[in-house]
Enzyme design. Structure first.
Site, PDB file in Angstrom:
ATOM      1  N   LYS A  47      -0.177  -4.125  -6.622  1.00  0.00           N
ATOM      2  CA  LYS A  47      -1.489  -2.898  -5.367  1.00  0.00           C
ATOM      3  C   LYS A  47      -1.175  -2.556  -4.170  1.00  0.00           C
ATOM      4  O   LYS A  47      -0.612  -1.340  -4.020  1.00  0.00           O
ATOM      5  CB  LYS A  47      -2.392  -4.149  -5.959  1.00  0.00           C
ATOM      6  N   GLU A 100      -9.504   1.463   6.594  1.00  0.00           N
ATOM      7  CA  GLU A 100      -8.631   0.029   6.238  1.00  0.00           C
ATOM      8  C   GLU A 100      -7.106  -0.301   6.835  1.00  0.00           C
ATOM      9  O   GLU A 100      -5.848  -0.596   6.026  1.00  0.00           O
ATOM     10  CB  GLU A 100      -9.027  -0.512   4.492  1.00  0.00           C
TER      11      GLU A 100
END
Length: 330
Positions: free
Chosen positions: A209, A290
């Protein structure tokens, strides 16, 4: 089964909507303003087939009122996890499993791992070890998702594509145990109509991912382009590919074995189409990015492994500057 979902963003809203349709007792734990809005207006979900579902999930801003839960899903940004500790604590019983649904390398990643990790917290995602000290990693069920979901206005989420979630014990193969909470979660997500899978190596799934996120999320902020455009444009595709190859070298030093090639992973990302990455959505909304969890953590791991990652460092520097300039302008 009692289930609490901390965070009423896109992912938290999706889980509340879908898991709430099962026999589990599901409660969404949100900030006071968000909880009040959801109680007043309900939650609207637009499905990948453009069907509109209007729901009234159970929601509270007081986790103390719920008591211990069987499962707690942390659906906040990686840098916001520290702010969930006071909310999380009243929800914990002796057997409660904690499932962080976060992007990037999670704070628990070094748990039960050999050198150069060896149970040493990562400064990039847990600067003073607060998460490591206060959330027992033996409670953690690692998770990663491949769903594309976005906020679509107040109390409204859009599930763009995919149903896949992967779960595994945070101890991994070296933990030497079979965590029954993983099976309960997989069963629950199957009942909700998702496509869940159990793995003995959740770190491998996290890297698959992350592989796409660490390349195309930052590039989307630099260019303003959608995921499909970035993957299909020759210049940005090759830039992202170079970043992914650097990350692959780091992961392999940590014992990760990739069963997917770089080009196959880029094709997976391209298949999402003209979707704004979560990082681009955050940038446009003026929210914190992030970067630490998605890029900073990989660079920190590279330093521990002695791997050179010049492209990752360069892209991080550019995106960080762009984000700081936006904050200063605001």
């Amino acid at each position: 089964m009692k289930v609490a979902i901390i965070g009423a963003g896109a992912v938290g809203g999706l889980l509340a909507a879908r898991l709430g349709a099962t026999e589990a007792e599901v409660t969404l734990v949100a900030r006071p303003n968000a909880a009040s809005a959801i109680r007043r207006n309900g939650l609207t979900m637009v499905t990948p087939l453009n069907r509109v579902a209007r729901l009234s999930p159970r929601v509270t801003d007081d986790s103390l009122s719920l008591g211990p839960q069987d499962l707690v899903f942390l659906c906040v940004k990686a840098h916001a996890l520290r702010g969930t500790i006071d909310t999380l604590t009243p929800l914990l019983g002796p057997e409660t499993a904690i499932v962080p649904m976060v992007n990037g390398i999670p704070w628990w990643y070094p748990h039960r791992q050999p050198d150069p990790l060896a149970d040493r917290p990562l400064a990039s995602v847990d600067p003073d070890g607060l998460l490591w000290r206060t959330i027992d990693p033996d409670r953690v069920v690692g998770a990663t998702s491949f769903v594309a979901v976005e906020g679509d206005g107040p109390c409204r989420i859009r599930h763009v594509s995919d149903q896949r979630f992967v779960f595994g014990d945070a101890g991994g193969d070296l933990g030497g145990r079979d965590n029954p909470a993983v099976d309960r979660i997989v069963t629950l997500f199957g009942q909700a109509g998702f496509q869940p899978a159990k793995t003995a190596d959740i770190r491998q799934a996290i890297w698959v991912k992350l592989w796409g996120n660490l390349a195309f999320n930052p590039l989307s902020v630099l260019t303003g382009s959608t995921l499909g455009r970035l993957c299909n444009d020759p210049g940005t595709r090759e830039t992202g590919r170079a970043m992914m190859l650097e990350a692959k070298a780091v992961a392999e030093k940590l014992g990760v074995v990739f069963t997917t090639s770089v080009d196959e992973r880029i094709a997976m990302a391209a298949g999402v189409g003209d979707f704004k990455t979560s990082m681009l959505q955050d940038y446009e909304a003026g929210r914190r990015l992030e970067l630490d969890a998605i890029l900073g953590s990989v660079i920190e791991l590279a330093e521990r492994c002695g791997v050179d990652v010049p492209m990752l460092r360069a892209v991080l520097a550019m995106v960080d500057l762009r984000a700081r300039e936006r904050r200063e302008a605001a």
